[in-house]
Design a protein around this motif. Structure first.
Motif, PDB file in Angstrom:
ATOM      1  N   ALA A 163     -44.101 -15.377 -21.422  1.00  0.00           N
ATOM      2  CA  ALA A 163     -42.066 -15.603 -20.753  1.00  0.00           C
ATOM      3  C   ALA A 163     -41.843 -15.274 -22.036  1.00  0.00           C
ATOM      4  N   GLY A 164     -42.343 -16.494 -23.141  1.00  0.00           N
ATOM      5  CA  GLY A 164     -41.642 -16.317 -24.597  1.00  0.00           C
ATOM      6  C   GLY A 164     -42.033 -15.246 -25.214  1.00  0.00           C
ATOM      7  N   ARG A 165     -43.266 -14.073 -24.593  1.00  0.00           N
ATOM      8  CA  ARG A 165     -43.281 -12.544 -25.007  1.00  0.00           C
ATOM      9  C   ARG A 165     -42.471 -11.487 -24.287  1.00  0.00           C
ATOM     10  N   GLU A 166     -42.231 -12.498 -22.857  1.00  0.00           N
ATOM     11  CA  GLU A 166     -41.030 -11.454 -21.954  1.00  0.00           C
ATOM     12  C   GLU A 166     -39.787 -11.475 -23.191  1.00  0.00           C
ATOM     13  N   VAL A 167     -39.420 -12.625 -23.504  1.00  0.00           N
ATOM     14  CA  VAL A 167     -38.104 -12.611 -24.189  1.00  0.00           C
ATOM     15  C   VAL A 167     -38.021 -11.804 -25.777  1.00  0.00           C
ATOM     16  N   SER A 168     -39.715 -11.622 -26.294  1.00  0.00           N
ATOM     17  CA  SER A 168     -39.453 -11.250 -27.215  1.00  0.00           C
ATOM     18  C   SER A 168     -39.421  -9.709 -27.279  1.00  0.00           C
ATOM     19  N   ALA A 169     -40.185  -9.722 -26.335  1.00  0.00           N
ATOM     20  CA  ALA A 169     -39.723  -7.654 -26.305  1.00  0.00           C
ATOM     21  C   ALA A 169     -38.364  -7.539 -26.068  1.00  0.00           C
ATOM     22  N   PHE A 170     -37.872  -7.994 -24.875  1.00  0.00           N
ATOM     23  CA  PHE A 170     -36.169  -7.795 -24.927  1.00  0.00           C
ATOM     24  C   PHE A 170     -35.546  -7.973 -26.504  1.00  0.00           C
ATOM     25  N   LEU A 171     -36.214  -8.650 -27.130  1.00  0.00           N
ATOM     26  CA  LEU A 171     -35.513  -9.087 -29.063  1.00  0.00           C
ATOM     27  C   LEU A 171     -35.747  -8.137 -30.003  1.00  0.00           C
ATOM     28  N   VAL A 172     -37.113  -7.520 -29.519  1.00  0.00           N
ATOM     29  CA  VAL A 172     -37.771  -5.586 -29.963  1.00  0.00           C
ATOM     30  C   VAL A 172     -36.221  -5.046 -28.916  1.00  0.00           C
ATOM     31  N   SER A 173     -36.442  -5.413 -28.336  1.00  0.00           N
ATOM     32  CA  SER A 173     -35.802  -3.394 -27.925  1.00  0.00           C
ATOM     33  C   SER A 173     -34.342  -3.624 -28.756  1.00  0.00           C
TER      34      SER A 173
ATOM     35  N   ALA B 143     -33.153  -5.315 -30.764  1.00  0.00           N
ATOM     36  CA  ALA B 143     -32.591  -4.881 -32.400  1.00  0.00           C
ATOM     37  C   ALA B 143     -32.850  -3.353 -32.841  1.00  0.00           C
ATOM     38  N   THR B 144     -33.769  -2.744 -31.808  1.00  0.00           N
ATOM     39  CA  THR B 144     -33.740  -0.737 -31.569  1.00  0.00           C
ATOM     40  C   THR B 144     -32.360  -0.199 -31.185  1.00  0.00           C
ATOM     41  N   GLY B 145     -31.780  -0.932 -30.513  1.00  0.00           N
ATOM     42  CA  GLY B 145     -30.719   0.196 -30.214  1.00  0.00           C
ATOM     43  C   GLY B 145     -30.790   0.919 -29.210  1.00  0.00           C
ATOM     44  N   TRP B 146     -32.454   0.622 -28.491  1.00  0.00           N
ATOM     45  CA  TRP B 146     -32.481   1.315 -27.419  1.00  0.00           C
ATOM     46  C   TRP B 146     -32.249   1.189 -26.122  1.00  0.00           C
ATOM     47  N   ASN B 147     -32.331  -0.129 -25.655  1.00  0.00           N
ATOM     48  CA  ASN B 147     -31.516  -0.432 -24.147  1.00  0.00           C
ATOM     49  C   ASN B 147     -32.546  -0.237 -23.207  1.00  0.00           C
ATOM     50  N   LEU B 148     -34.027  -0.451 -24.536  1.00  0.00           N
ATOM     51  CA  LEU B 148     -35.073  -0.277 -22.846  1.00  0.00           C
ATOM     52  C   LEU B 148     -35.898  -1.277 -22.041  1.00  0.00           C
ATOM     53  N   VAL B 149     -35.151  -2.873 -22.298  1.00  0.00           N
ATOM     54  CA  VAL B 149     -35.690  -3.510 -21.707  1.00  0.00           C
ATOM     55  C   VAL B 149     -34.399  -4.543 -21.192  1.00  0.00           C
ATOM     56  N   PRO B 150     -34.451  -4.664 -20.092  1.00  0.00           N
ATOM     57  CA  PRO B 150     -33.368  -5.699 -19.341  1.00  0.00           C
ATOM     58  C   PRO B 150     -33.017  -6.653 -19.950  1.00  0.00           C
ATOM     59  N   PRO B 151     -32.029  -7.389 -20.149  1.00  0.00           N
ATOM     60  CA  PRO B 151     -31.375  -8.386 -21.066  1.00  0.00           C
ATOM     61  C   PRO B 151     -32.315 -10.030 -19.897  1.00  0.00           C
ATOM     62  N   THR B 152     -32.972 -10.441 -20.911  1.00  0.00           N
ATOM     63  CA  THR B 152     -33.612 -11.741 -20.517  1.00  0.00           C
ATOM     64  C   THR B 152     -33.817 -12.633 -21.516  1.00  0.00           C
ATOM     65  N   ILE B 153     -34.091 -13.653 -21.562  1.00  0.00           N
ATOM     66  CA  ILE B 153     -33.680 -15.090 -22.161  1.00  0.00           C
ATOM     67  C   ILE B 153     -34.437 -15.873 -21.514  1.00  0.00           C
ATOM     68  N   LEU B 154     -35.057 -17.714 -22.338  1.00  0.00           N
ATOM     69  CA  LEU B 154     -36.103 -18.358 -22.016  1.00  0.00           C
ATOM     70  C   LEU B 154     -35.412 -19.391 -21.689  1.00  0.00           C
ATOM     71  N   ARG B 155     -35.038 -19.744 -20.182  1.00  0.00           N
ATOM     72  CA  ARG B 155     -34.322 -21.145 -19.734  1.00  0.00           C
ATOM     73  C   ARG B 155     -35.018 -21.680 -18.306  1.00  0.00           C
ATOM     74  N   ASP B 156     -34.127 -23.175 -18.471  1.00  0.00           N
ATOM     75  CA  ASP B 156     -35.262 -23.635 -16.697  1.00  0.00           C
ATOM     76  C   ASP B 156     -34.136 -23.400 -16.097  1.00  0.00           C
ATOM     77  N   GLY B 157     -35.093 -23.214 -15.219  1.00  0.00           N
ATOM     78  CA  GLY B 157     -34.756 -22.682 -13.757  1.00  0.00           C
ATOM     79  C   GLY B 157     -35.667 -24.155 -12.386  1.00  0.00           C
ATOM     80  N   PRO B 158     -35.507 -23.587 -11.365  1.00  0.00           N
ATOM     81  CA  PRO B 158     -35.269 -24.878 -10.028  1.00  0.00           C
ATOM     82  C   PRO B 158     -36.922 -24.844 -10.099  1.00  0.00           C
ATOM     83  N   LEU B 159     -37.909 -24.112 -10.853  1.00  0.00           N
ATOM     84  CA  LEU B 159     -39.259 -24.053 -10.783  1.00  0.00           C
ATOM     85  C   LEU B 159     -39.318 -24.595 -12.454  1.00  0.00           C
ATOM     86  N   GLY B 160     -38.555 -25.087 -13.433  1.00  0.00           N
ATOM     87  CA  GLY B 160     -39.124 -25.719 -14.961  1.00  0.00           C
ATOM     88  C   GLY B 160     -38.823 -24.462 -15.529  1.00  0.00           C
TER      89      GLY B 160
END
Length: 271
Positions: free
Chosen positions: A70-80, A82-99
């Motif tokens: 999950a942290g790697r998914e978020v990291s990919a968004f952060l790099v995207s 930073a590029t300004g290319w809008n390559l990855v949909p908005p992604t965050i890490l947070r608590d949900g119904p299953l943690g």
């Protein structure tokens, strides 16, 4: 309430919705190897769909530490981002119904969206497409795995080289109505060893697209500052250092990488 198309939602609004909205799970995406859930998320009368990948549903992998996808998914968004290319949909890490888990904005594709990656008859590769590998079907007919020579895909190929994406399948590339091309499923990225597996090998050894130099230079600077600090919340110090090394290598060489001889070059299935 029916989810509205996500294309009109600004990134800042999407991130606020993902961070603070109420999540209601709709169902599981059964083709995913890890627990991947589609959900609706609502905040202040606004509803969108999202993808929720809880850490507790991650399948253990021999080469990636448990509980880190999950942290790697978020990291990919952060790099995207930073590029300004809008390559990855908005992604965050947070608590949900299953943690805790990765929460990503769902991207709708038009019904008539055409993939720019796929298997085509070997004798009839579309004009402007680049062949990647040869294959035969059950009847012995020859096909080619190929992709379009499209600058939007080339941006994604540069991005994948930076994050060391080990799973760039054709099915992990989306074609929103906005005209951009985006990638998803980046949980097996950022390894310190070269694990780049992709269907986007059509530019192997060729010069990087012209805009890549400035983008990579910006990444190099930000990796020494805010971006590096943000990534260290999700990756190890060594993994972040290797992102810096890959960016420098791309800047120095100025060419798309070549497949490793020690690692399968194309993910399975490719599309």
């Amino acid at each position: 309430m029916t989810a509205e198309p996500a294309a009109a939602l600004a990134e800042s609004d999407a991130l606020d919705l993902l961070a603070h909205g109420q999540i209601e799970i709709e169902g599981r995406l059964v083709d995913a190897s890890n627990t991947t859930l589609r959900a609706e998320i609502t905040l202040g009368g606004m509803t969108r769909r999202c993808v929720y990948k809880p850490v507790r549903g991650e399948r253990p992998l021999w080469d990636f530490p448990d509980g880190t996808l999950a942290g790697r998914e978020v990291s990919a968004f952060l790099v995207s981002q930073a590029t300004g290319w809008n390559l990855v949909p908005p992604t965050i890490l947070r608590d949900g119904p299953l943690g805790p888990g990765a929460l990503q904005l769902w991207i709708d594709e038009p019904d008539d969206a055409e993939s720019l990656i796929g298997f085509v008859p070997a004798y009839d590769v579309p004009q402007g497409w680049l062949p990647v590998a040869n294959a035969r079907d059950e009847d012995g007919d020859a096909y080619a795995l190929a992709h379009a020579d499209d600058p939007r895909l080339a941006r994604l190929a540069v991005f994948d080289a930076v994050i060391n994406n080990a799973d760039r399948k054709g099915g992990h590339v989306l074609y929103p109505a906005t005209g951009v091309i985006q990638g998803v499923d980046h949980g097996v990225s950022f390894h310190t060893e070269n694990k780049l597996r992709t269907v986007l090998w059509g530019w192997t050894g060729k010069s990087l697209i012209g805009e890549a130099g400035d983008v990579l230079g910006g990444l190099a600077s930000r990796l020494e500052a805010d971006l590096g600090e943000a990534l260290e919340q999700h990756l190890t110090v060594s993994e972040v250092q290797h992102i810096r090394l890959r960016v420098r290598r791309l800047l120095r060489g100025g060419r798309f990488p070549k497949p490793s001889q020690d690692w399968p070059a194309i993910p399975w299935p490719p599309v």
